[in-house]
Scaffold this active site. Sequence first.
Site, short mmCIF file in Angstrom:
data_model
loop_
_atom_site.label_atom_id
_atom_site.label_comp_id
_atom_site.label_asym_id
_atom_site.label_seq_id
_atom_site.Cartn_x
_atom_site.Cartn_y
_atom_site.Cartn_z
N ASN A 188 5.83 11.94 58.17
CA ASN A 188 4.70 11.94 57.34
C ASN A 188 5.04 11.26 56.13
OD1 ASN A 188 2.80 13.06 55.63
ND2 ASN A 188 3.92 14.73 55.11
N TRP A 189 4.31 10.23 55.85
CA TRP A 189 4.49 9.35 54.77
C TRP A 189 3.91 9.74 53.56
CZ3 TRP A 189 3.50 3.58 56.89
CH2 TRP A 189 4.68 3.25 57.60
N LYS A 190 3.19 10.89 53.43
CA LYS A 190 2.67 11.24 52.36
C LYS A 190 1.81 10.19 51.62
CE LYS A 190 6.08 14.55 52.05
NZ LYS A 190 6.46 15.95 51.57
N HIS A 207 -0.87 21.12 55.67
CA HIS A 207 0.40 20.82 55.17
C HIS A 207 0.53 21.58 53.75
CE1 HIS A 207 3.65 18.77 53.25
NE2 HIS A 207 4.28 18.15 54.37
N GLU A 242 1.50 20.70 51.00
CA GLU A 242 0.92 19.97 49.68
C GLU A 242 -0.55 20.16 49.66
OE1 GLU A 242 3.26 16.50 50.60
OE2 GLU A 242 5.14 17.56 50.27
N GLU A 282 7.15 24.63 58.49
CA GLU A 282 7.94 24.08 57.49
C GLU A 282 8.15 25.08 56.20
OE1 GLU A 282 7.20 19.56 57.63
OE2 GLU A 282 5.52 20.33 56.49
N GLY A 286 11.33 18.36 50.95
CA GLY A 286 11.66 17.29 49.90
C GLY A 286 12.64 17.93 48.90
N SER A 293 13.57 18.41 55.05
CA SER A 293 14.69 17.69 54.97
C SER A 293 15.41 17.41 56.15
CB SER A 293 15.55 18.70 53.92
OG SER A 293 15.03 18.74 52.53
N GLY A 340 9.44 13.88 56.38
CA GLY A 340 8.72 13.25 55.08
C GLY A 340 9.60 12.17 54.68
N GLY A 341 10.61 12.35 53.71
CA GLY A 341 11.36 11.41 53.06
C GLY A 341 12.20 10.56 54.08
C1 PEP Z 1 7.08 17.03 55.11
O1 PEP Z 1 6.40 16.06 54.35
O2 PEP Z 1 6.36 17.52 55.84
C2 PEP Z 1 8.31 17.45 55.18
C3 PEP Z 1 8.98 17.86 55.78
O3 PEP Z 1 9.06 16.43 54.15
P1 PEP Z 1 10.78 16.18 53.83
O4 PEP Z 1 11.37 15.81 55.19
O5 PEP Z 1 10.80 15.25 52.82
O6 PEP Z 1 11.29 17.43 53.47
#
Ligand code: PEP
Length: 246
Positions: free
Chosen positions: A9-11, A93, A95, A165, A171, A211, A232-233
């Site tokens: 997930n590049w956000k 999501h 966010e 999640e 994050g 994470s 994500g990251g």
């Molecule tokens: C996400 O964006 O859905 C996520 C799980 O981010 P991260 O892996 O950075 O915690």
Amino acid sequence: MRKQIIIGNWKMFKTNSNAIEFVKSIDSQVESNSNLIAGIAVPTIMISDLSKVAKNIKIAAQNCYFEKEGAFTGETSIPMLKELNVEYVVIGHSERRDIFKEDDRLINNKVKALIAAGLTPILCCGESLEIYESGKTMDHVKKQLSDDLKEVSSDQVKNVVIAYEPIWAIGTGKVATPEIAQDVIKGIRDYLASMYGQEFANEVLIQYGGSVKPENIKEILAQPDIDGALVGGASLVEDSYLGLLK
Ligand code: PEP
């Protein structure tokens, strides 16, 4: 046997040219494998160009609106995504829920519209730190699922992927232990069995997100009910994205 599904997930990161370079470089290193669905959910503006260079990975969307067309400034319709061969769309999501105030009614409309169009929603659910610490995770997640899947029939639900999640692990560098993630995801599977029957529950793909990195993905995916990850990251850096798929 269930497949695995690992979606980055590049956000709101990268520009189009950075993204094309990334996908060109990694796509040929991802072996097409019938047991693994690998993809990246990218900003909408990049989907068209990335779909042309991605052969082995799926280019997914991070959001959509549920109406087919109309006066909805700034939104992207499902027919627009479909024309670009998008198959997977992340919905709900945390966010989107927290920052953009998306509620379960809107999320439910998106889920239903995606299924009707033949696309797969990756439906996110998960609790805040406060809910986690008060021991109400399962109540919260069940309510989200029951609201977000309202009026989705047993036949239609076959097209849905669930992503659990915990918000406190997104994050933050804090990962739910594989045991915590397994417990909640098993709880989700049992709840889906109560909604749609055991046969569906045995087949539905449920991801963990929060994470996840190349260093911890193995033990997470070793859990019997976890079928993949939403990342994500760690999906933003080539080596690390490829490391997630190994
Ligand atoms: C996400 O964006 O859905 C996520 C799980 O981010 P991260 O892996 O950075 O915690």
